[in-house]
Design an enzyme around this catalytic site. Structure first.
Site, PDB file in Angstrom:
ATOM      1  N   ARG A  35      57.327  35.551 -13.760  1.00  0.00           N
ATOM      2  CA  ARG A  35      56.069  34.897 -13.379  1.00  0.00           C
ATOM      3  C   ARG A  35      55.035  34.930 -14.496  1.00  0.00           C
ATOM      4  O   ARG A  35      54.227  33.999 -14.613  1.00  0.00           O
ATOM      5  CB  ARG A  35      55.517  35.553 -12.116  1.00  0.00           C
ATOM      6  CG  ARG A  35      56.350  35.164 -10.914  1.00  0.00           C
ATOM      7  CD  ARG A  35      55.850  35.801  -9.658  1.00  0.00           C
ATOM      8  NE  ARG A  35      56.558  35.238  -8.517  1.00  0.00           N
ATOM      9  CZ  ARG A  35      56.539  35.743  -7.300  1.00  0.00           C
ATOM     10  NH1 ARG A  35      55.844  36.848  -7.060  1.00  0.00           N
ATOM     11  NH2 ARG A  35      57.207  35.177  -6.321  1.00  0.00           N
ATOM     12  N   LYS A 197      69.175  28.936   9.665  1.00  0.00           N
ATOM     13  CA  LYS A 197      68.748  28.387  10.955  1.00  0.00           C
ATOM     14  C   LYS A 197      68.240  26.957  10.887  1.00  0.00           C
ATOM     15  O   LYS A 197      67.530  26.574   9.971  1.00  0.00           O
ATOM     16  CB  LYS A 197      67.620  29.246  11.518  1.00  0.00           C
ATOM     17  CG  LYS A 197      68.073  30.614  11.936  1.00  0.00           C
ATOM     18  CD  LYS A 197      66.899  31.373  12.492  1.00  0.00           C
ATOM     19  CE  LYS A 197      67.348  32.718  13.045  1.00  0.00           C
ATOM     20  NZ  LYS A 197      66.195  33.583  13.269  1.00  0.00           N
ATOM     21  N   GLY A 353      62.549  28.788   0.098  1.00  0.00           N
ATOM     22  CA  GLY A 353      63.287  29.887   0.719  1.00  0.00           C
ATOM     23  C   GLY A 353      64.164  30.645  -0.256  1.00  0.00           C
ATOM     24  O   GLY A 353      63.738  31.008  -1.352  1.00  0.00           O
ATOM     25  N   GLY A 376      57.849  29.613  -0.234  1.00  0.00           N
ATOM     26  CA  GLY A 376      57.116  29.071   0.919  1.00  0.00           C
ATOM     27  C   GLY A 376      56.362  27.797   0.585  1.00  0.00           C
ATOM     28  O   GLY A 376      56.326  26.852   1.379  1.00  0.00           O
TER      29      GLY A 376
HETATM   30  P1  AMP Z   1      67.377  30.569   4.439  1.00  0.00           P
HETATM   31  O1  AMP Z   1      66.415  31.656   4.101  1.00  0.00           O
HETATM   32  O2  AMP Z   1      67.098  29.851   5.706  1.00  0.00           O
HETATM   33  O3  AMP Z   1      67.632  29.642   3.262  1.00  0.00           O
HETATM   34  O4  AMP Z   1      68.761  31.290   4.767  1.00  0.00           O
HETATM   35  C1  AMP Z   1      69.452  32.028   3.817  1.00  0.00           C
HETATM   36  C2  AMP Z   1      70.373  32.952   4.518  1.00  0.00           C
HETATM   37  O5  AMP Z   1      71.310  32.257   5.289  1.00  0.00           O
HETATM   38  C3  AMP Z   1      71.159  33.789   3.552  1.00  0.00           C
HETATM   39  O6  AMP Z   1      70.747  35.116   3.649  1.00  0.00           O
HETATM   40  C4  AMP Z   1      72.605  33.617   4.012  1.00  0.00           C
HETATM   41  O7  AMP Z   1      73.314  34.823   4.045  1.00  0.00           O
HETATM   42  C5  AMP Z   1      72.454  33.057   5.388  1.00  0.00           C
HETATM   43  N1  AMP Z   1      73.640  32.290   5.811  1.00  0.00           N
HETATM   44  C6  AMP Z   1      74.220  31.288   5.167  1.00  0.00           C
HETATM   45  N2  AMP Z   1      75.323  30.872   5.816  1.00  0.00           N
HETATM   46  C7  AMP Z   1      75.461  31.626   6.916  1.00  0.00           C
HETATM   47  C8  AMP Z   1      76.408  31.686   7.975  1.00  0.00           C
HETATM   48  N3  AMP Z   1      77.455  30.853   8.030  1.00  0.00           N
HETATM   49  N4  AMP Z   1      76.225  32.621   8.937  1.00  0.00           N
HETATM   50  C9  AMP Z   1      75.166  33.455   8.877  1.00  0.00           C
HETATM   51  N5  AMP Z   1      74.226  33.436   7.906  1.00  0.00           N
HETATM   52  C10 AMP Z   1      74.371  32.538   6.938  1.00  0.00           C
END
Ligand code: AMP
Length: 395
Positions: A35, A197, A353, A376
């Protein structure tokens, strides 16, 4: 959009909001200098013109003036990186800041103590912002990581500078990169949305359906879409309250002529563990007791074709549980495809993210056109929101 190029900084004091919220070890050594390095081009440009620089930042989440969150800990590292001895004001407002700012000579750099030692910073207090503003002649915002916050130093302060405010090099680059993907994009445009999610990505998905030709959905989100369409997903992660939403997204995508690509096969595991037993299965018939944790080979082949035909690529979120080696192959393969497309001339933006962590971990950083510095903030921009820190400069 005003940038550094719109001003002559000679004999002027630039007050710059930077993001020096860097990680420190137990001996207060900076463990990641990214940074500080990211702010260097802006600081260098102003100094080179014969201006001086007042830097303001937050560090951590202090409750009041907590010594361990003092920005004095980063002085040595900042001085080394910037190549000038960085001076320090022990309070970001009041006498220490005013005297130090007044005495600042062209070519010199002053760092103010942690803004968040004052609750007024996060409250967006106008009086506090005015005091900060009184220190400099021109306000420069170069902190993308906090541009989505209407804090005193990121947003409120701008009103005291009328025409004397602009984006720093880093923030301008962030805005420009996102524009290249969402507004002035070369077609075909592909967005890869992974992560865990649907609920955390839904606004992003809705916003970008109008901007892309292809949408690749991966990661944990996959299973909400598969179950919504009647598939058997075993123990895979799923948001049962988002099944209708998933169908609605697919319907909308069809209406808008966006081709949606969802994994057809997955690496299924009998446990959420790096040492679990695994098998490749069709995504619609995952056996009971098994969960999909990465994209399978057929899916990756499909994704590869789409990516290599794309001229603009946005990547947000991993294709699997990349933190565990056993389930990192999909994310690594995707990184390879995007790197290859980028080498052939596509514009690729990674951001929002967790994706940046994956990109860094697997060494793709230099192979993407741009890797965003703000998790974010980038997510909110992808959602189509106007960030307060950006709006305040454009005002
Ligand atoms: P995000 O912060 O929404 O981008 O999510 C990232 C997280 O999603 C990471 O920590 C991954 O381990 C998790 N992730 C990715 N694929 C899967 C999956 N098939 N089942 C559970 N968690 C997952």
């Amino acid at each position: 959009m005003k940038t550094l190029n719109d001003f002559d900084f000679k004999n002027k004091k630039a007050i710059i909001r930077v993001d020096f919220n860097v990680p420190l070890d137990e001996n207060f050594n900076v463990t990641d200098t990214t940074r500080i390095e990211a702010a260097k081009p802006t600081i260098d440009a102003i100094l080179a013109q014969g201006g001086s620089v007042i830097l303001m930042s937050h560090l951590g989440r202090p409750k009041g003036a907590e010594e361990k969150y003092s920005l004095k800990h980063i002085l040595k590292t900042a001085s080394e990186i910037l190549g000038v001895e960085v001076k320090f004001a022990e309070n970001c407002i009041g006498e220490p800041a005013q005297t130090a700012a007044k005495n600042l000579q062209p070519g010199e750099v002053l760092l103010l103590e942690n803004l968040r030692f004052h609750a007024e910073e996060e409250e967006g207090n106008v009086v506090f912002a005015k005091e900060l503003a009184s220190l400099g002649d021109i306000y420069v915002n170069d902190a993308f990581g906090t541009a989505h916050r209407a804090h005193a130093s990121t947003t409120i302060i701008a009103q005291f500078f009328e025409n004397k405010k602009c984006f720093g090099t880093l923030l301008a680059k962030e805005i420009d990169s996102l524009n290249k993907v969402l507004n002035n994009s070369v077609k075909p445009v592909t967005a890869v949305l992974g992560g865990s999610k649907v609920s955390s990505k839904i606004t992003v998905i809705e916003n970008i359906l109008d901007k892309v030709d292809h949408m690749i959905i991966g990661g944990g989100m996959t299973f909400t879409f598969i179950k919504a369409q009647g598939g058997k997903i075993g123990e895979s992660i799923c948001e049962d309250d988002k099944l209708d939403l998933a169908l609605e997204i697919l319907r909308l995508a069809k209406e808008k002529n966006v081709q949606v690509h969802i994994p057809v096969d997955v690496v299924a595991a009998d446990d959420f563990s790096n040492t679990a037993n695994t098998q490749i299965v069709d995504v619609t018939v995952i056996p009971d007791g098994w969960q999909g944790l990465d994209a399978g080979p057929k899916s990756l082949e499909n994704f590869k074709k789409v990516i290599l035909e794309s001229k603009t690529i946005l990547w947000n979120g991993p294709l699997g549980v990349f933190e565990m080696e056993t389930f990192s192959k999909g994310t690594i393969a995707l990184g390879d495809y995007i790197a290859e497309a980028t080498e052939k001339g596509a514009f690729s933006l990674v951001g929002g993210g967790d994706s940046v962590a994956a990109v860094k971990q697997f060494g793709f950083e230099d192979k993407m056109s741009y890797v965003s510095t703000g998790g974010g903030a980038m997510l909110e921009m992808l959602e189509g929101r106007v960030l307060p820190g950006i709006a305040a400069i454009l005002d």
